[in-house]
Design a protein around this motif. Structure first.
Motif, PDB file in Angstrom:
ATOM      1  N   TYR A   2     -15.682 -18.114 -50.341  1.00  0.00           N
ATOM      2  CA  TYR A   2     -16.363 -17.440 -49.238  1.00  0.00           C
ATOM      3  C   TYR A   2     -15.457 -17.247 -48.038  1.00  0.00           C
ATOM      4  O   TYR A   2     -15.571 -16.253 -47.313  1.00  0.00           O
ATOM      5  N   LEU A  14     -13.579 -14.226 -48.672  1.00  0.00           N
ATOM      6  CA  LEU A  14     -14.439 -13.069 -48.429  1.00  0.00           C
ATOM      7  C   LEU A  14     -14.493 -12.736 -46.944  1.00  0.00           C
ATOM      8  O   LEU A  14     -14.371 -11.569 -46.542  1.00  0.00           O
ATOM      9  N   GLU A  36     -12.319 -13.425 -44.615  1.00  0.00           N
ATOM     10  CA  GLU A  36     -11.052 -12.932 -44.078  1.00  0.00           C
ATOM     11  C   GLU A  36     -10.761 -11.524 -44.544  1.00  0.00           C
ATOM     12  O   GLU A  36     -10.168 -10.733 -43.809  1.00  0.00           O
ATOM     13  N   GLU A  37     -11.173 -11.205 -45.768  1.00  0.00           N
ATOM     14  CA  GLU A  37     -10.884  -9.872 -46.285  1.00  0.00           C
ATOM     15  C   GLU A  37     -11.851  -8.827 -45.784  1.00  0.00           C
ATOM     16  O   GLU A  37     -11.459  -7.699 -45.505  1.00  0.00           O
ATOM     17  N   LYS A  38     -13.126  -9.171 -45.733  1.00  0.00           N
ATOM     18  CA  LYS A  38     -14.139  -8.147 -45.493  1.00  0.00           C
ATOM     19  C   LYS A  38     -14.672  -8.123 -44.075  1.00  0.00           C
ATOM     20  O   LYS A  38     -15.077  -7.077 -43.583  1.00  0.00           O
ATOM     21  N   ARG A  67     -18.099  -0.663 -43.161  1.00  0.00           N
ATOM     22  CA  ARG A  67     -18.988  -0.734 -44.320  1.00  0.00           C
ATOM     23  C   ARG A  67     -18.813  -2.071 -45.038  1.00  0.00           C
ATOM     24  O   ARG A  67     -19.777  -2.730 -45.416  1.00  0.00           O
ATOM     25  N   GLU A  85     -21.519  -5.157 -45.542  1.00  0.00           N
ATOM     26  CA  GLU A  85     -21.830  -5.713 -46.855  1.00  0.00           C
ATOM     27  C   GLU A  85     -21.590  -7.213 -46.852  1.00  0.00           C
ATOM     28  O   GLU A  85     -22.384  -7.984 -47.403  1.00  0.00           O
ATOM     29  N   LEU A 123     -24.166 -10.215 -47.713  1.00  0.00           N
ATOM     30  CA  LEU A 123     -23.923 -11.241 -48.721  1.00  0.00           C
ATOM     31  C   LEU A 123     -24.093 -12.637 -48.135  1.00  0.00           C
ATOM     32  O   LEU A 123     -24.696 -13.514 -48.765  1.00  0.00           O
ATOM     33  N   LYS A 161     -27.718 -13.417 -47.734  1.00  0.00           N
ATOM     34  CA  LYS A 161     -28.383 -13.760 -48.995  1.00  0.00           C
ATOM     35  C   LYS A 161     -27.997 -15.169 -49.435  1.00  0.00           C
ATOM     36  O   LYS A 161     -28.822 -15.924 -49.943  1.00  0.00           O
ATOM     37  N   ARG A 162     -26.728 -15.490 -49.244  1.00  0.00           N
ATOM     38  CA  ARG A 162     -26.283 -16.803 -49.686  1.00  0.00           C
ATOM     39  C   ARG A 162     -26.923 -17.917 -48.852  1.00  0.00           C
ATOM     40  O   ARG A 162     -27.281 -18.968 -49.352  1.00  0.00           O
TER      41      ARG A 162
END
Lengths: 250, 312
Positions: free
Chosen positions: B95, B98, B100-102, B171, B175, B179, B182-183
């Motif tokens: 996570y 996630l 750091e990337e997104k 975008r 997202e 996520l 939801k988690r």
């Protein structure tokens, strides 16, 4: 791609079924393809095999220039060209095939997170080893080890990362058991780990790190056996057609 | 007990102990794991050893980058992940990748690249905390670094223009927020009832997005539509940073802290005194002076008790 163009693409994709002559393009295997590109290509091949979608692998020296995004691999399906695992997964989904439909929202989130981890750490390590080669290699190896440890712990003793049961039964250990299908995360991890394990590099440190985790090796072997063995008969298609050099079944 | 540790980081505002995501992550982790950190908000950049913020200084060791700082704290036995299983530890790593990337590219863009936000909020805030003449140069440098980072990591073909990159990163960020929401679901923290490293990272990234008032706020508006993430941030602020949701100023928080410390010390002194008094009371009638007891025992044990009762 702008949002509107993507939506349009999805509609076009959904219109036709998967053709028989779908092709996957990558660079030439022996002289040209790089570690990271090979891993990406293998991941896509594994994914398509898992979806049961036939594709033949075509090696071309100018594959990168043919690709719409400049990245390999890309697939040529009908009259559409799609590159990279992410968009290919979307494209395949628009055609009605998906590996992760049975996952609930939380599992989908987890899957995306693990895919980012693989991209972040393993892909970076591969790129690093290809292009640079100095003192900070220790940090890179440390990262790879951490990533493999995380993947190994997440996988545990299960066959795939997410073991959702699908329709149909399969014969295993002399019993009929519900079928479990892999997801795109399995394809991605397989692509990277298999490439790292089987490619001859200047130093073995990267593959040694991966070899510390026996369940990851068993995982790669299992996917190789299940999805790639049967296709060795095809002449230039399978990634494991060079099985003499590359098979894990030593 | 480890040597005293000092954290040098960017200060707070808008109800947050720090407006800088990485600084906030480290501060949150310290609170979760109980690590005693003295926090020094930067107001003079010449003293920062490497210029990479946040920085932890412990005796002679200087550590930068949140991941390394957290590793150091764990080695000093301040571990917030003690109760996590191996799988949860693996999930944490995934996570964070996630985030750091997104999420990070869009966060950097909102703070440092989006022109209106940068000029009206970010630049003045940072410039006011940096001494002249660095204040004229450093914010611009941070902004260029943010843009470079975004373009290098996300700006490859087929996205050639900045506007296309911007659309893509926002975008992805939305997202990512979905996520995370939801988690998290309805739990208090990501792994049960106790906060861990992942909670520190998520809080560090989300809270500035949530609280800082920008003119251009598309990501913030998206975040506000995910009530469980907002509740997550507010809970941590009120439980661990003792800030009301509307927020005190950092100076106010410091005096509250100092007062609380003094009060705690007084209370402890009082209770020590009371304990001593209690002890004395308990000891006096029943325990005879030691010399007598030992003599009695030496003579012959059984006679000791009636004699004990007679003596004062």
């Amino acid at each position: 791609m702008a949002l509107a163009a993507e939506a349009f693409m999805t509609q076009l994709a959904a219109a036709e079924p998967w053709p028989e002559n779908a092709a996957l393009y990558q660079q030439l295997k022996d002289e040209q393809i790089l570690l990271s590109d090979n891993a990406s290509s293998l991941a896509v091949q594994a994914f398509l095999q898992m979806c049961n979608l036939p594709v033949r692998v075509v090696c071309r020296a100018n594959a990168e220039y043919m690709s719409p995004s400049g990245k390999v691999p890309f697939i040529h399906v009908g009259n559409q060209v799609v590159s990279e695992l992410g968009p290919i997964v979307q494209f395949v989904k628009a055609k009605g095939h998906s590996l992760s439909d049975g996952l609930d929202e939380v599992q989908k989130a987890e899957m995306k997170a693990y895919m980012e981890l693989v991209n972040n750490m393993l892909l970076t390590a591969e790129l690093y080893l290809q292009w640079c080669d100095d003192v900070t290699v220790e940090e890179v190896l440390e990262d790879v080890d951490q990533c493999c440890q995380a993947l190994s712990q997440r996988l545990g003793t299960q066959p795939y990362f997410f073991n959702k049961q699908c329709k149909g039964l399969t014969f295993q250990y002399r019993r009929l058991v519900p079928k479990i299908r892999p997801t795109e995360l399995d394809a991605l991890v397989f692509g990277h780990l298999f490439t790292i394990l089987t490619t001859q590099l200047t130093s073995d440190e990267l593959s040694e790190k991966v070899k510390n985790y026996s369940n990851l090796i068993a995982f790669c072997r299992r996917i190789e056996q299940q999805y790639f063995e049967g296709h060795d008969k095809d002449s230039s298609s399978s990634a494991t057609s060079r099985s003499a050099k590359r098979s894990l079944l030593r | 007990m480890a040597a005293p540790m000092e954290l040098s980081c960017w200060g707070g505002g808008w109800g947050l102990p720090s407006v800088h995501p990485e600084s906030l992550t480290v501060m949150a982790y310290a609170k979760f794991s109980g690590a005693p950190l003295t926090v020094n908000a930067i107001n003079n950049c010449w003293r920062a050893p490497k210029g990479e913020v946040p920085i932890l200084i412990s005796e002679d060791t200087v550590i930068s980058q949140p991941a390394k700082i957290l590793n150091f704290l764990r080695k000093q036995k301040y571990n917030a992940d003690y109760e996590l299983s191996a799988k949860q530890g693996a999930d944490t790593l995934a996570y964070i990748a996630l985030l750091e990337e997104k999420l990070l590219p869009a966060l950097l863009h909102t703070f440092w690249v989006e022109a209106e936000n940068y000029c009206s909020v970010t630049k003045p805030w940072f410039a006011s905390r940096i001494p002249f003449p660095l204040s004229l140069y450093l914010p611009g440098k941070m902004s260029r670094e943010a843009l470079n980072r975004i373009l290098l990591t996300r700006g490859g073909p087929p996205l050639y223009s900045l506007t296309e990159v911007e659309a893509q990163i926002y975008r992805d960020a939305k997202e990512c927020l979905n996520l995370l929401s939801k988690r998290l679901g309805t739990s208090q923290f990501f792994f049960g009832n106790r906060p861990s490293t992942l909670d520190a990272f998520v809080f560090g990234f989300l809270a500035p997005l949530y609280k800082v008032c920008f003119p251009r706020v598309q990501l913030q508006e998206h975040l506000k539509q995910l009530p469980n993430l907002c509740r997550f941030c507010d809970d941590i602020l009120s439980c661990y940073f003792r800030l009301a949701v509307s927020g005190h100023s950092p100076a106010g928080q410091d005096t509250v802290d100092a007062n609380l410390q003094k009060l705690t010390q007084l209370v402890n002194k009082e209770s020590n005194l009371i304990e001593k008094m209690d002890d004395n009371l308990r000891k006096s009638p029943q325990h005879p002076p030691r010399k007598l007891t030992t003599l009695k025992l030496a003579a012959g044990g059984e006679e000791s008790s009636p004699l004990n009762r007679l003596s004062p």
